[in-house]
Motif scaffolding. Sequence first.
Motif, short mmCIF file in Angstrom:
data_model
loop_
_atom_site.label_atom_id
_atom_site.label_comp_id
_atom_site.label_asym_id
_atom_site.label_seq_id
_atom_site.Cartn_x
_atom_site.Cartn_y
_atom_site.Cartn_z
N THR A 32 0.83 -1.20 0.00
CA THR A 32 0.00 0.00 0.00
C THR A 32 0.87 1.25 0.00
O THR A 32 0.58 2.22 -0.71
CB THR A 32 -0.95 0.00 1.21
N ILE A 33 1.96 1.23 0.78
CA ILE A 33 2.87 2.38 0.80
C ILE A 33 3.46 2.61 -0.58
O ILE A 33 3.55 3.74 -1.05
CB ILE A 33 3.99 2.15 1.85
N LEU A 34 3.88 1.54 -1.24
CA LEU A 34 4.46 1.69 -2.58
C LEU A 34 3.43 2.25 -3.56
O LEU A 34 3.76 3.12 -4.38
CB LEU A 34 4.98 0.35 -3.09
N LEU A 35 2.20 1.79 -3.47
CA LEU A 35 1.15 2.29 -4.35
C LEU A 35 0.89 3.77 -4.10
O LEU A 35 0.84 4.57 -5.03
CB LEU A 35 -0.14 1.48 -4.17
N VAL A 36 0.75 4.15 -2.84
CA VAL A 36 0.48 5.55 -2.50
C VAL A 36 1.64 6.43 -2.95
O VAL A 36 1.43 7.48 -3.57
CB VAL A 36 0.20 5.70 -0.99
N ASN A 37 2.88 6.01 -2.65
CA ASN A 37 4.05 6.79 -3.09
C ASN A 37 4.08 6.95 -4.60
O ASN A 37 4.33 8.04 -5.11
CB ASN A 37 5.35 6.12 -2.62
N SER A 38 3.83 5.88 -5.29
CA SER A 38 3.86 5.92 -6.76
C SER A 38 2.81 6.87 -7.31
O SER A 38 3.08 7.64 -8.23
CB SER A 38 3.66 4.53 -7.34
N PHE A 42 3.68 10.22 -9.29
CA PHE A 42 3.14 10.35 -10.64
C PHE A 42 2.34 11.63 -10.79
O PHE A 42 2.52 12.38 -11.76
CB PHE A 42 2.28 9.13 -11.00
N ALA A 43 1.46 11.90 -9.85
CA ALA A 43 0.62 13.10 -9.91
C ALA A 43 1.48 14.37 -9.86
O ALA A 43 1.24 15.33 -10.61
CB ALA A 43 -0.40 13.09 -8.79
N ALA A 44 2.48 14.39 -8.98
CA ALA A 44 3.34 15.56 -8.85
C ALA A 44 4.16 15.78 -10.12
O ALA A 44 4.28 16.93 -10.59
CB ALA A 44 4.25 15.41 -7.64
N PRO A 66 15.28 2.11 -23.36
CA PRO A 66 14.76 1.46 -22.15
C PRO A 66 15.51 1.84 -20.87
O PRO A 66 14.97 1.73 -19.78
CB PRO A 66 14.90 -0.04 -22.45
N SER A 67 16.74 2.33 -21.00
CA SER A 67 17.49 2.72 -19.81
C SER A 67 16.86 3.90 -19.08
O SER A 67 17.22 4.18 -17.94
CB SER A 67 18.94 3.03 -20.17
N VAL A 68 15.90 4.58 -19.71
CA VAL A 68 15.21 5.68 -19.05
C VAL A 68 14.45 5.16 -17.81
O VAL A 68 14.15 5.92 -16.89
CB VAL A 68 14.26 6.41 -20.04
N LEU A 69 14.19 3.88 -17.77
CA LEU A 69 13.46 3.27 -16.65
C LEU A 69 14.33 3.06 -15.41
O LEU A 69 13.80 2.84 -14.31
CB LEU A 69 12.86 1.93 -17.08
N ILE A 70 15.64 3.14 -15.55
CA ILE A 70 16.54 2.84 -14.43
C ILE A 70 16.31 3.78 -13.25
O ILE A 70 16.31 3.35 -12.10
CB ILE A 70 18.01 2.83 -14.89
N GLY A 71 16.09 5.06 -13.53
CA GLY A 71 15.83 6.01 -12.44
C GLY A 71 14.60 5.61 -11.63
O GLY A 71 14.61 5.65 -10.39
N GLY A 72 13.55 5.21 -12.29
CA GLY A 72 12.34 4.78 -11.60
C GLY A 72 12.54 3.50 -10.82
O GLY A 72 12.04 3.33 -9.71
N ILE A 73 13.30 2.57 -11.40
CA ILE A 73 13.60 1.31 -10.71
C ILE A 73 14.41 1.59 -9.45
O ILE A 73 14.14 1.02 -8.38
CB ILE A 73 14.32 0.33 -11.65
N CYS A 74 15.40 2.48 -9.56
CA CYS A 74 16.20 2.84 -8.38
C CYS A 74 15.34 3.52 -7.32
O CYS A 74 15.47 3.24 -6.13
CB CYS A 74 17.36 3.75 -8.78
N ILE A 78 14.80 2.25 -3.52
CA ILE A 78 15.07 3.10 -2.36
C ILE A 78 13.85 3.15 -1.44
O ILE A 78 13.98 3.02 -0.22
CB ILE A 78 15.48 4.52 -2.80
N ILE A 79 12.67 3.30 -2.01
CA ILE A 79 11.46 3.37 -1.19
C ILE A 79 11.25 2.07 -0.41
O ILE A 79 10.96 2.08 0.78
CB ILE A 79 10.22 3.69 -2.06
N ILE A 80 11.41 0.94 -1.07
CA ILE A 80 11.24 -0.35 -0.40
C ILE A 80 12.27 -0.53 0.71
O ILE A 80 11.93 -0.89 1.84
CB ILE A 80 11.35 -1.53 -1.40
N ILE A 81 13.52 -0.29 0.38
CA ILE A 81 14.59 -0.51 1.37
C ILE A 81 14.43 0.43 2.55
O ILE A 81 14.60 0.01 3.71
CB ILE A 81 15.98 -0.36 0.71
N PHE A 82 14.11 1.69 2.31
CA PHE A 82 13.91 2.62 3.42
C PHE A 82 12.73 2.20 4.30
O PHE A 82 12.81 2.25 5.52
CB PHE A 82 13.70 4.05 2.91
#
Length: 145
Positions: A32-38, A42-44, A66-74, A78-82
């Motif tokens: 739920t946290i990941l969904l809310v953060n995302s 996205f909205a911002a 496709p490497s444009v996705l790396i920033g989002g994956i990182c 970060i969100i999960i690990i934190f």
Amino acid sequence: MFIMILAFLSGVASSTQGLYNGYWQEKIGLKTILLVNSLVVFAAVLLFYLVTADNGLKLPLNKMDPSVLIGGICGFFIIIIFAISFPAIGATATALFFISGLLIASLFFDQVGALNLAVVHISLQKIIGILLVVAGSYIALRSPV
């Protein structure tokens, strides 16, 4: 100076995000946290894009690698690990390990001029500085005698 203040504030924001994500993941769950953060990010970003776009919405998908996705994956990582590490090992330990990883990776990126960065060679002074941060992390995290 303004950029340095912004960089400092991004560290404050990162720590604050980890604090709140860790708190809420124990109450409502990591998914739920990941969904809310995302959704908030996205909205911002969409609002920022729409407000600052010169000629309306542009989606140059044909120019994107496709490497444009790396920033989002990182960011996701970060969100999960934190969210997991803040409650488990505390804010200070999480931040110190985060900063250590950030410094070591950044030293490498500067050295090789990754993705068109200006090449800034590794120096003894930089290595000593990073070692002092790592040593300070050890001192800050070790159990008192």
